[in-house]
Structure formats: structure tokens, C-alpha cells
Design an enzyme around this catalytic site. Sequence first.
Site, PDB file in Angstrom:
ATOM      1  N   GLU A 139       0.868  -1.194   0.000  1.00  0.00           N
ATOM      2  CA  GLU A 139       0.000   0.000   0.000  1.00  0.00           C
ATOM      3  C   GLU A 139       0.902   1.241   0.000  1.00  0.00           C
ATOM      4  O   GLU A 139       1.810   1.339   0.809  1.00  0.00           O
ATOM      5  CB  GLU A 139      -0.914  -0.022   1.236  1.00  0.00           C
ATOM      6  CG  GLU A 139      -1.662   1.260   1.500  1.00  0.00           C
ATOM      7  CD  GLU A 139      -2.553   1.721   0.341  1.00  0.00           C
ATOM      8  OE1 GLU A 139      -3.406   0.956  -0.113  1.00  0.00           O
ATOM      9  OE2 GLU A 139      -2.369   2.869  -0.128  1.00  0.00           O
ATOM     10  N   LEU A 149      -3.414   2.530   5.214  1.00  0.00           N
ATOM     11  CA  LEU A 149      -4.280   1.348   5.150  1.00  0.00           C
ATOM     12  C   LEU A 149      -5.744   1.780   5.249  1.00  0.00           C
ATOM     13  O   LEU A 149      -6.062   2.773   5.903  1.00  0.00           O
ATOM     14  CB  LEU A 149      -3.949   0.396   6.302  1.00  0.00           C
ATOM     15  CG  LEU A 149      -2.600  -0.313   6.203  1.00  0.00           C
ATOM     16  CD1 LEU A 149      -2.268  -1.023   7.512  1.00  0.00           C
ATOM     17  CD2 LEU A 149      -2.584  -1.300   5.039  1.00  0.00           C
ATOM     18  N   CYS A 202     -12.247   4.350   1.414  1.00  0.00           N
ATOM     19  CA  CYS A 202     -13.325   4.234   2.401  1.00  0.00           C
ATOM     20  C   CYS A 202     -12.922   4.824   3.747  1.00  0.00           C
ATOM     21  O   CYS A 202     -13.588   5.698   4.274  1.00  0.00           O
ATOM     22  CB  CYS A 202     -13.702   2.755   2.553  1.00  0.00           C
ATOM     23  SG  CYS A 202     -14.689   2.410   4.001  1.00  0.00           S
ATOM     24  N   GLY A 237     -22.209  17.577 -10.506  1.00  0.00           N
ATOM     25  CA  GLY A 237     -22.532  16.157 -10.421  1.00  0.00           C
ATOM     26  C   GLY A 237     -23.486  15.872  -9.275  1.00  0.00           C
ATOM     27  O   GLY A 237     -23.192  16.217  -8.125  1.00  0.00           O
ATOM     28  N   VAL A 286     -21.980  22.020 -17.793  1.00  0.00           N
ATOM     29  CA  VAL A 286     -20.985  23.026 -17.386  1.00  0.00           C
ATOM     30  C   VAL A 286     -20.062  23.315 -18.569  1.00  0.00           C
ATOM     31  O   VAL A 286     -19.522  22.396 -19.191  1.00  0.00           O
ATOM     32  CB  VAL A 286     -20.170  22.517 -16.175  1.00  0.00           C
ATOM     33  CG1 VAL A 286     -19.035  23.468 -15.832  1.00  0.00           C
ATOM     34  CG2 VAL A 286     -21.073  22.311 -14.979  1.00  0.00           C
ATOM     35  N   ARG A 299     -15.820   8.330 -10.828  1.00  0.00           N
ATOM     36  CA  ARG A 299     -14.473   7.908 -10.459  1.00  0.00           C
ATOM     37  C   ARG A 299     -13.851   7.088 -11.574  1.00  0.00           C
ATOM     38  O   ARG A 299     -14.562   6.428 -12.338  1.00  0.00           O
ATOM     39  CB  ARG A 299     -14.534   7.095  -9.149  1.00  0.00           C
ATOM     40  CG  ARG A 299     -15.094   7.903  -8.004  1.00  0.00           C
ATOM     41  CD  ARG A 299     -15.204   7.132  -6.731  1.00  0.00           C
ATOM     42  NE  ARG A 299     -13.918   6.842  -6.130  1.00  0.00           N
ATOM     43  CZ  ARG A 299     -13.192   7.700  -5.424  1.00  0.00           C
ATOM     44  NH1 ARG A 299     -13.628   8.924  -5.219  1.00  0.00           N
ATOM     45  NH2 ARG A 299     -12.050   7.351  -4.908  1.00  0.00           N
ATOM     46  N   ALA A 302     -17.850  -0.026  -0.520  1.00  0.00           N
ATOM     47  CA  ALA A 302     -16.852  -0.639   0.366  1.00  0.00           C
ATOM     48  C   ALA A 302     -17.298  -2.021   0.847  1.00  0.00           C
ATOM     49  O   ALA A 302     -16.498  -2.955   0.890  1.00  0.00           O
ATOM     50  CB  ALA A 302     -16.594   0.273   1.560  1.00  0.00           C
ATOM     51  N   HIS A 310     -42.680  -2.274  18.862  1.00  0.00           N
ATOM     52  CA  HIS A 310     -43.379  -1.005  18.740  1.00  0.00           C
ATOM     53  C   HIS A 310     -42.967  -0.089  19.876  1.00  0.00           C
ATOM     54  O   HIS A 310     -42.883  -0.545  21.016  1.00  0.00           O
ATOM     55  CB  HIS A 310     -44.888  -1.238  18.790  1.00  0.00           C
ATOM     56  CG  HIS A 310     -45.678   0.034  18.781  1.00  0.00           C
ATOM     57  ND1 HIS A 310     -45.892   0.754  17.624  1.00  0.00           N
ATOM     58  CD2 HIS A 310     -46.273   0.738  19.784  1.00  0.00           C
ATOM     59  CE1 HIS A 310     -46.608   1.838  17.910  1.00  0.00           C
ATOM     60  NE2 HIS A 310     -46.839   1.854  19.211  1.00  0.00           N
TER      61      HIS A 310
HETATM   62  P1  NAI Z   1     -21.579   9.009  -9.816  1.00  0.00           P
HETATM   63  O1  NAI Z   1     -21.272   8.260 -11.031  1.00  0.00           O
HETATM   64  O2  NAI Z   1     -22.464   8.424  -8.763  1.00  0.00           O
HETATM   65  O3  NAI Z   1     -22.268  10.408 -10.231  1.00  0.00           O
HETATM   66  C1  NAI Z   1     -21.662  11.367 -11.069  1.00  0.00           C
HETATM   67  C2  NAI Z   1     -22.739  12.315 -11.585  1.00  0.00           C
HETATM   68  O4  NAI Z   1     -22.094  13.367 -12.285  1.00  0.00           O
HETATM   69  C3  NAI Z   1     -23.697  11.644 -12.570  1.00  0.00           C
HETATM   70  O5  NAI Z   1     -25.025  11.916 -12.176  1.00  0.00           O
HETATM   71  C4  NAI Z   1     -23.355  12.320 -13.904  1.00  0.00           C
HETATM   72  O6  NAI Z   1     -24.472  12.478 -14.755  1.00  0.00           O
HETATM   73  C5  NAI Z   1     -22.839  13.672 -13.452  1.00  0.00           C
HETATM   74  N1  NAI Z   1     -21.934  14.339 -14.393  1.00  0.00           N
HETATM   75  C6  NAI Z   1     -20.923  13.780 -15.089  1.00  0.00           C
HETATM   76  N2  NAI Z   1     -20.281  14.728 -15.818  1.00  0.00           N
HETATM   77  C7  NAI Z   1     -20.903  15.908 -15.549  1.00  0.00           C
HETATM   78  C8  NAI Z   1     -20.693  17.244 -15.965  1.00  0.00           C
HETATM   79  N3  NAI Z   1     -19.700  17.579 -16.793  1.00  0.00           N
HETATM   80  N4  NAI Z   1     -21.531  18.208 -15.518  1.00  0.00           N
HETATM   81  C9  NAI Z   1     -22.532  17.893 -14.640  1.00  0.00           C
HETATM   82  N5  NAI Z   1     -22.761  16.642 -14.212  1.00  0.00           N
HETATM   83  C10 NAI Z   1     -21.949  15.655 -14.646  1.00  0.00           C
HETATM   84  O7  NAI Z   1     -20.179   9.435  -9.210  1.00  0.00           O
HETATM   85  P2  NAI Z   1     -19.775  10.022  -7.792  1.00  0.00           P
HETATM   86  O8  NAI Z   1     -20.901  10.745  -7.140  1.00  0.00           O
HETATM   87  O9  NAI Z   1     -18.543  10.787  -8.049  1.00  0.00           O
HETATM   88  O10 NAI Z   1     -19.497   8.731  -6.913  1.00  0.00           O
HETATM   89  C11 NAI Z   1     -18.493   7.806  -7.329  1.00  0.00           C
HETATM   90  C12 NAI Z   1     -18.744   6.420  -6.807  1.00  0.00           C
HETATM   91  O11 NAI Z   1     -18.510   6.340  -5.433  1.00  0.00           O
HETATM   92  C13 NAI Z   1     -20.157   5.948  -7.071  1.00  0.00           C
HETATM   93  O12 NAI Z   1     -20.108   4.740  -7.779  1.00  0.00           O
HETATM   94  C14 NAI Z   1     -20.738   5.730  -5.712  1.00  0.00           C
HETATM   95  O13 NAI Z   1     -21.534   4.562  -5.649  1.00  0.00           O
HETATM   96  C15 NAI Z   1     -19.525   5.599  -4.796  1.00  0.00           C
HETATM   97  N6  NAI Z   1     -19.859   6.205  -3.513  1.00  0.00           N
HETATM   98  C16 NAI Z   1     -20.647   5.503  -2.650  1.00  0.00           C
HETATM   99  C17 NAI Z   1     -21.049   6.076  -1.478  1.00  0.00           C
HETATM  100  C18 NAI Z   1     -21.972   5.344  -0.593  1.00  0.00           C
HETATM  101  O14 NAI Z   1     -22.138   4.151  -0.734  1.00  0.00           O
HETATM  102  N7  NAI Z   1     -22.632   6.001   0.362  1.00  0.00           N
HETATM  103  C19 NAI Z   1     -20.616   7.411  -1.072  1.00  0.00           C
HETATM  104  C20 NAI Z   1     -19.821   8.060  -2.071  1.00  0.00           C
HETATM  105  C21 NAI Z   1     -19.446   7.448  -3.233  1.00  0.00           C
END
Ligand code: NAI
Length: 480
Positions: A55, A59, A63, A200, A257, A291, A336, A459
Site C-alpha cells: 500500500e 491502510l 473508504c 454532479g 458546465v 471515479r 466498500a 413497537h
Molecule cells: P456518480 O457516477 O455516482 O455520479 C456522477 C454524476 O455526475 C452523474 O449523475 C453524472 O451524470 C454527473 N456528471 C458527469 N459529468 C458531468 C458534468 N460535466 N456536468 C454535470 N454533471 C456531470 O459518481 P460520484 O458521485 O462521483 O461517486 C463515485 C462512486 O462512489 C459511485 O459509484 C458511488 O456509488 C460511490 N460512492 C458511494 C457512497 C456510498 O455508498 N454512500 C458514497 C460516495 C461514493
Amino acid sequence: MSNHLQLQRDYKKGRVYMDLKKEIFVDIGILGGGPAGYVAAIRASQLGAKVALIEEKELGGVCLNVGCIPTKALLKSTDTISAIRRSKEFGINGYMENISWDIAVNRKNRIIKTLNMGVRQLLEAKKVTLLKGRGTALSDKIFSVQTAEGVVHVHCDKMILTTGASPLIPTINGINLNNVITSNEALNLDELPESIVIIGAGVIGIEFANMLCSAGVKVTVIELMDRILASEDSEAALELLKIMKRKGITFKLSASVTDIQKTDAGLAVSYTVGGKALNQPCKKVLVAVGRKLNIKPLQGLPLEVKKGVLIVNENMQTNIKGVYAAGDITGGKLLAHLAFMEGKVAAENAMGIKSKINDTAIPSCIYTNPEIASVGMTEDRARREGVVVKVGKFYFRNNGRALTLGEREGFVKVLADQNNIIIGGQIVGPHASELISELTLAITLKAKASVLADMIHPHPTLSEAIWEACGDVMGRAIHK
Ligand code: NAI
């Protein structure tokens, strides 16, 4: 002592002394110490393997260091701010003098440190050899690791690749300006900005929008699509959108954008909606557009990679015999808890135990206020795939516990097949991330909605909303 003898001695002890050797020999070499990598290391050690884990940073991966854990630590701080703001509703005249965001960030850092130490201790207890440095795969049997003390070669019978993912930086003019940040930097702000534009409306964008708005930051979210949280059930996402708008977050949907400029007052984001050019001033811009998977360290191997995703079979084996992969690098849902399981499955298969993941019941949770959690089939997918489903629903506004908590927004939705077997569930509401496990268990056990509808739920609890939604599938909800 000859270098070779020293190597053998260290190999038996399972420890590395960088100044003495440049080559180490293990059964399983793992590249990446995030949730997939460290779980794979522990599981392989449990099964008797001599393991080395490489790594370059801390570590725990994204996440623990810049994802799930730090965001939830800061969320606790912003939830406390919200609670103080709402305190009069509960008969307490609480007031807030100011917000010491640096204290919230320090608390978050202490939690990370504690958990980092915990992971290290677990690995050390299992005699896993830890190598800090950037590793690359030289062949399917050798990793080269650039450590502070020089290059170390890790020779292994089997490899597990768990190199994860990093924020995707889009090509937008002005993306490299100061104060244009990713979620990594957003976790370490000294002070809160007055305003922010989040590009986003995916999981990261929405979680940060919720958190920063609660802390008093003026938040504008700009999203390319006509909805938020594209991977979620559309009804659940729409419910959250309405709630977030009521909280004061501004959404610009179907917006593209075009560029970001530096201005006298800070920054301005230009975007177009329906061919109309608009501009949003702000102090900071958070880029959360997805990502990219960290394939680069693996370029020395002829791996099958499609659209940046490392292809594996159900046993987490890549196209190269003896080389396994797990976690974000294998695409799909970047979660994660899925990475934990994939790491375990990769280790087991590398050790000759055939195992695979139950992919019908992978819960996902979004930590907003209220939370969204889902598992299995959604109504959108059922429609797309022509699957006929029965839908049961129950609103938290009809749940006694939700009202006592002052959390009356949202609902539980349960999907069942024609035989009433539960195949999906979505929850928008308080503690949805905790509640979803009941539906995950139901799907795992192929339970019928009638089983949950007949099961006594305590309840008053939020879990009664699941009981009622299952009752609704059977046409016999009580409080609906
Ligand atoms: P994401 O793929 O979930 O969302 C990215 C968003 O950005 C999409 O709605 C897309 O249409 C939009 N987008 C892309 N290019 C754009 C632009 N130029 N202008 C405006 N909008 C645009 O990606 P995100 O939110 O970065 O998350 C990454 C990963 O991390 C996801 O797969 C998610 O599941 C995971 N994650 C999970 C969490 C959880 O389980 N609580 C918390 C944070 C992340």
C-alpha cells in the site's frame, strides 16, 4: 549472514526489514490496502497463507481515509448543527455561537487514525507482511515496490489486485483553478465556504450537498441528467430531491458546465440549460462527476480490461490464471461493503476454496437527511426488464416512532414477485441505512412478504414501516 539466509529467516517470521533485503517470497501478494485488499489479506492468512500487502498511502483505502468514514464523521457534526437549529421544536432553546469546522475536521482525523491503527493491528496479528510504497506488477508472479528504502521485489504464487479508484477530473476550462476541489480536499477544509457549486448529482455530490447545506453553506448542484442519483429508484430519488430543495439547496438539472472562471469575488461556473447560457458565482467548486479505476499499476500484465474495468469471473479470477482482483477496480457498484466481500471471495478462491458473492442482495446506502437505502430490484429496472412485480409501500408520516423523532419524511417500498417472494426494497427515511438489512436478509433467504408481515416487529420502531410495507404487498397493511 548471507542475503539468501536472511530472506528465508524473514520469510518464516513473516516480517520485512527493508535495509536487509530486496526480495521477499510469499504465497499471496496483494496490491492495494483498501477494504478489498486488507480483507483479502486477513482471509488468506486465516486460511494459512503467507501474505504480503502493498500500500502506498494509508491502510483502509478511500473508504477509511477519504470516503465512507470521514464523510460520516463530518456528517455527525452537521447533523448536530441541524439538531441545534431545530432544538426549539423539541422544547429546548439551544443556540449556536459559531461553527469551529477545524475541530470537526480534527475529530474526523482522530477517528481515521484510530481505525487505521485497528486495521494495522489486525494485519500484524495475522503476520501479514506490510510494504509501504508504490507497487507495480512486473509479471503474474512479481510485484516491484518502490519503498522509501529502495525497490523491493515481492515474489508470489498468487496475486490479488485491489488498486481501487480515484476521482475523475473532467476536461472543463478552469478545472485546475484554486478552490476547484474534489471530495478528497472537501474533507479537509479549514473553514466552511460561504457558497459552493457541486458539479454532479451522483452519490458523492448529493452527500456533500446535504452535509454542506446543513452547515449553512449556500449550495448549488449542477447535473447533466434530468434527475439526481441516476442509479437509484427514481421515486426514491425524486422524494429526496424535493426534501433537499425544501432545505434550500438549488438544483440545475439537464445542465452542462462549459467553464469555470476566477472572479474578483471568487469563482463563477458557466453552464447551459436548454441552450440558455447561465452563470453561478461561488467561493468553491466541488467536482463529483464519477471515479476512474486505478489500472495504471497493472499495465505490466496482459489483463482483460473493458472500458477501464478489470474483468473478473464470479470467483474474482482475472483472465490470467492465479491472478485475482477485487473491489472498485473490477467495476460494478463502487461500494466498500461489496469490496469487503469481493476481497474475501478472491482470497478464498486463491486458496483453493470455490466461493462467490450473492449478487441478488447488495445493499447500497446514501447518507443524506433523510437517508436512502436500497437492495435488489427497483421498479425502474422491473419495468425495463419486463418483470411483473407487486409493490407495497408505507410512509413514515404514518409511523409513530418517526413522528416522535421529528422525521416524518420518506417511505419504505417493498417489491415482491408473483409468488410474494421479496426481490427488492427501497427506503427513504430516518436510519434507512440500518433498516435495509432486514430486507437484505429477506432477499438472501428468499423470504415471502407474508413472513415479514406476520413477524412481530417491536413497537414503536421505524422497522414497523417494513412490516407495514410487506403487509401492503399482501393487501393487508394496518395503519395505511
Ligand atoms: P456518480 O457516477 O455516482 O455520479 C456522477 C454524476 O455526475 C452523474 O449523475 C453524472 O451524470 C454527473 N456528471 C458527469 N459529468 C458531468 C458534468 N460535466 N456536468 C454535470 N454533471 C456531470 O459518481 P460520484 O458521485 O462521483 O461517486 C463515485 C462512486 O462512489 C459511485 O459509484 C458511488 O456509488 C460511490 N460512492 C458511494 C457512497 C456510498 O455508498 N454512500 C458514497 C460516495 C461514493
